[in-house]
Write a protein that holds these residues in place. Structure first.
Motif, short mmCIF file in Angstrom:
data_model
loop_
_atom_site.label_atom_id
_atom_site.label_comp_id
_atom_site.label_asym_id
_atom_site.label_seq_id
_atom_site.Cartn_x
_atom_site.Cartn_y
_atom_site.Cartn_z
N ASP A 1 -7.93 5.15 -0.03
CA ASP A 1 -8.81 5.05 -1.19
C ASP A 1 -8.87 6.36 -1.96
O ASP A 1 -8.89 6.36 -3.21
N ALA B 1 -10.60 -0.30 -4.49
CA ALA B 1 -9.68 0.15 -3.44
C ALA B 1 -10.32 0.04 -2.06
O ALA B 1 -9.65 -0.31 -1.08
N GLY B 2 -11.62 0.33 -1.95
CA GLY B 2 -12.31 0.23 -0.67
C GLY B 2 -12.36 -1.19 -0.14
O GLY B 2 -12.17 -1.43 1.06
N GLY C 1 -12.50 3.37 -6.95
CA GLY C 1 -12.77 3.54 -5.52
C GLY C 1 -13.38 2.32 -4.87
O GLY C 1 -13.05 1.99 -3.72
N THR D 1 -7.57 6.79 -5.88
CA THR D 1 -8.51 7.20 -6.94
C THR D 1 -8.02 8.44 -7.66
O THR D 1 -8.01 8.50 -8.90
N SER E 1 -16.60 2.37 0.82
CA SER E 1 -15.44 1.90 1.55
C SER E 1 -15.74 1.80 3.05
O SER E 1 -15.34 0.84 3.72
N SER F 1 0.83 -1.21 0.00
CA SER F 1 0.00 0.00 0.00
C SER F 1 0.86 1.26 0.00
O SER F 1 0.53 2.24 -0.67
N SER G 1 -8.71 -2.08 1.04
CA SER G 1 -8.26 -1.42 2.27
C SER G 1 -9.00 -1.95 3.49
O SER G 1 -8.43 -2.00 4.59
#
Length: 388
Positions: free
Chosen positions: A180, A290-291, A287, A184, A210, A31, A294
Motif C-alpha cells: 500500500d 489499495a488497503g 491508500g 500510494t 489497511s 501486484s 491487499s
C-alpha cells in the motif's frame, strides 16, 4: 430480502465462492507489475517535493483578504515573468495577509516577484516581505516520519503475532502494508502532485485503515480454522471461505470510507487548487482502495500459502482429499449393490416366467431382473403350489 443481502448470505454460507486463494499466483503477478511500475515511476520521475522539503522563497503580502485572494495572487505569481516556479502555494494569514511560497529564487527573481505582488496588492514594495526557507525543517519531518513508520510496523507485527499467536500473519500483514505504501507514493510520482508534510501524514494514516481491514480478514480465518482436524475442508478452502465471508463487509466499508475522502480530494483539486486538502486527499483515496485490495488478494492468500507448507496442514489436507475421493465411490457402490446367488439355490419365479439358471446367473443386481423375476422368500404354501 434484497439481491445484495442474498449474495452476502450465499457468500457467507459458501454457496457462492470466489477463488481468492486458488488464484493467488494471478494476484501476485498483478501486484508485482503494479509495484514494479510504481518503483520505476519514482526512480524516473521522482517525487514533486514541496518547498518544505527542498527549501524555497516565501513572500508575505499585506492586503485585505477576499474570497478570490488565493486565486488572484497565484495568477499574479504566474504572470510575474519568473520561469519554472513549480507548485505555487498560496494561503491566507488572518484577514489582512496573503502568503505565497515558490521555489528558491535568485536575488533578481526575488526583486521581480516582489514588485509583481506589491503591484497586485497596491502597496509599496517595501511592505512585501520575503524569507528564504531552508530544507532543514522538511528533513526533520522526513526523519521523524520514517522513525514513526518503523516503530509502527514493529508494533503492528508484535501485536498481530501476540493476538493471533501466529507470526506468519504478521509477515503477511507487513507485506500488504508495504504494498500500500509503494502504491500510494508511486501515484504521487506519476501524477506529480506536490509531496508535502500533509501528504506524509496521509500516508501514515492509511496504514491504520489497511491494517484494520487485514485484521478483520485474519480474525475470520482464525474462526474458520479452529478445530482443524474436525473440518471437512482443506486449509486453503477454509481461508478462502473466510475471505468470501468478509468480502461484502470489506466492500461496503471501503465505499463508505472512500466517498467523503473523494469529496475532500475533489474540493482540494478542482475548487481550491492547492493546499492540505489536495495533498491529504489523494493519499487517503489511493491508500484506502489499495488497503482493501491487499487485505483480500494478498494478505490472506499469502498466509494460506505459508501455512500449507507445515507438515500438520499438509497431513490434514491429504486426509480431506482422501475422504473426498472415497465419497463418490461409496455412493456409487451403494446405488448398485449386487445380489449374490449361490449355485444350487432355487430361485423361485412367478408362474409363467422362464426358469433362471443360478449357475449362469452369478452376481445379479436387483435392477437387472425383470419385474416378475425379482427374488422373493418362499413359504410352504408356495412350495406346495410349485410341486403341484
Amino acid at each position: 430480502m434484497s439481491t445484495k443481502q442474498s449474495l452476502a448470505h450465499r457468500l457467507y454460507t459458501g454457496d457462492v465462492s470466489y477463488d481468492f486463494v486458488g488464484k493467488r499466483k494471478l494476484w501476485y503477478a498483478v501486484s508485482a507489475v503494479i509495484v514494479a511500475l510504481c518503483v520505476l515511476t519514482i526512480a524516473i520521475r521522482g517525487l514533486n517535493l514541496s518547498i518544505d522539503f527542498t527549501g524555497g522563497s516565501e513572500f508575505t503580502v499585506p492586503t485585505q483578504v477576499t474570497s478570490t485572494s488565493i486565486d488572484d495572487y497565484r495568477k499574479a505569481a504566474q504572470d510575474s515573468g519568473v520561469a519554472d516556479l513549480g507548485d505555487i502555494k498560496v494561503n491566507t494569514i488572518g484577514d489582512n495577509q496573503v502568503r505565497v511560497q515558490v521555489r528558491a529564487l535568485s536575488a533578481e527573481e526575488i526583486t521581480t516577484m516582489t514588485a509583481k505582488l506589491a503591484e497586485k496588492a497596491g502597496v509599496p514594495t517595501e511592505e512585501v516581505t520575503n524569507n528564504l526557507i531552508g530544507p532543514y525543517w522538511g528533513q526533520q519531518i522526513t526523519q521523524q516520519g520514517l522513525i514513526a513508520l518503523v516503530v509502527f510496523l514493529a508494533l503492528v507485527a508484535l501485536m498481530i503475532a501476540l493476538y493471533f499467536r501466529n507470526w506468519k500473519m504478521s509477515v503477511a500483514a507487513l507485506v500488504a502494508l508495504l504494498h500500500d505504501l509503494i502504491l500510494t507514493v508511486g501515484t504521487y510520482a506519476l501524477l506529480q502532485f506536490s509531496f508535502t508534510p500533509a501528504t506524509l501524514i496521509g500516508v501514515l494514516s492509511i496504514l491504520g485503515y489497511s491494517l484494520y481491514d487485514t485484521v478483520v480478514v485474519f480474525d475470520k480465518v482464525r474462526d474458520n480454522t479452529a478445530d482443524l482436524p474436525k473440518q471437512n475442508r482443506t486449509f486453503g478452502q477454509l481461508v478462502n471461505l473466510a475471505v468470501n465471508q468478509v468480502l461484502v463487509r470489506s466492500i461496503n466499508t471501503t465505499v463508505i470510507g472512500v466517498l467523503p475522502v473523494a469529496a475532500i480530494l475533489f474540493a482540494g483539486v478542482f475548487i481550491l487548487g492547492t493546499g492540505p486538502l489536495k495533498d491529504l486527499g489523494l493519499a487517503m483515496f489511493v491508500g484506502m482502495i489499495a488497503g482493501a485490495y491487499s487485505s483480500l488478494f494478498l494478505a490472506a492468500p499469502m498466509f494460506a500459502q505459508m501455512k500449507q507448507r507445515e507438515p500438520e496442514i499438509q497431513a490434514h489436507d491429504k486426509r480431506v482429499a482422501k475422504r473426498a475421493s472415497k465419497a463418490p465411490r461409496e455412493a456409487a457402490a451403494g446405488e448398485a449393490t449386487p445380489v449374490q446367488v449361490t449355485t444350487g439355490t432355487p430361485l423361485v419365479t412367478r408362474a409363467g416366467d422362464a426358469p433362471i439358471d443360478p449357475a449362469a446367473l452369478g452376481a445379479v443386481r436387483p435392477q437387472d431382473l425383470g419385474p416378475r423375476q425379482q427374488p422373493r422368500h418362499t413359504t410352504r404354501a408356495d412350495r406346495r403350489n410349485d410341486t403341484r
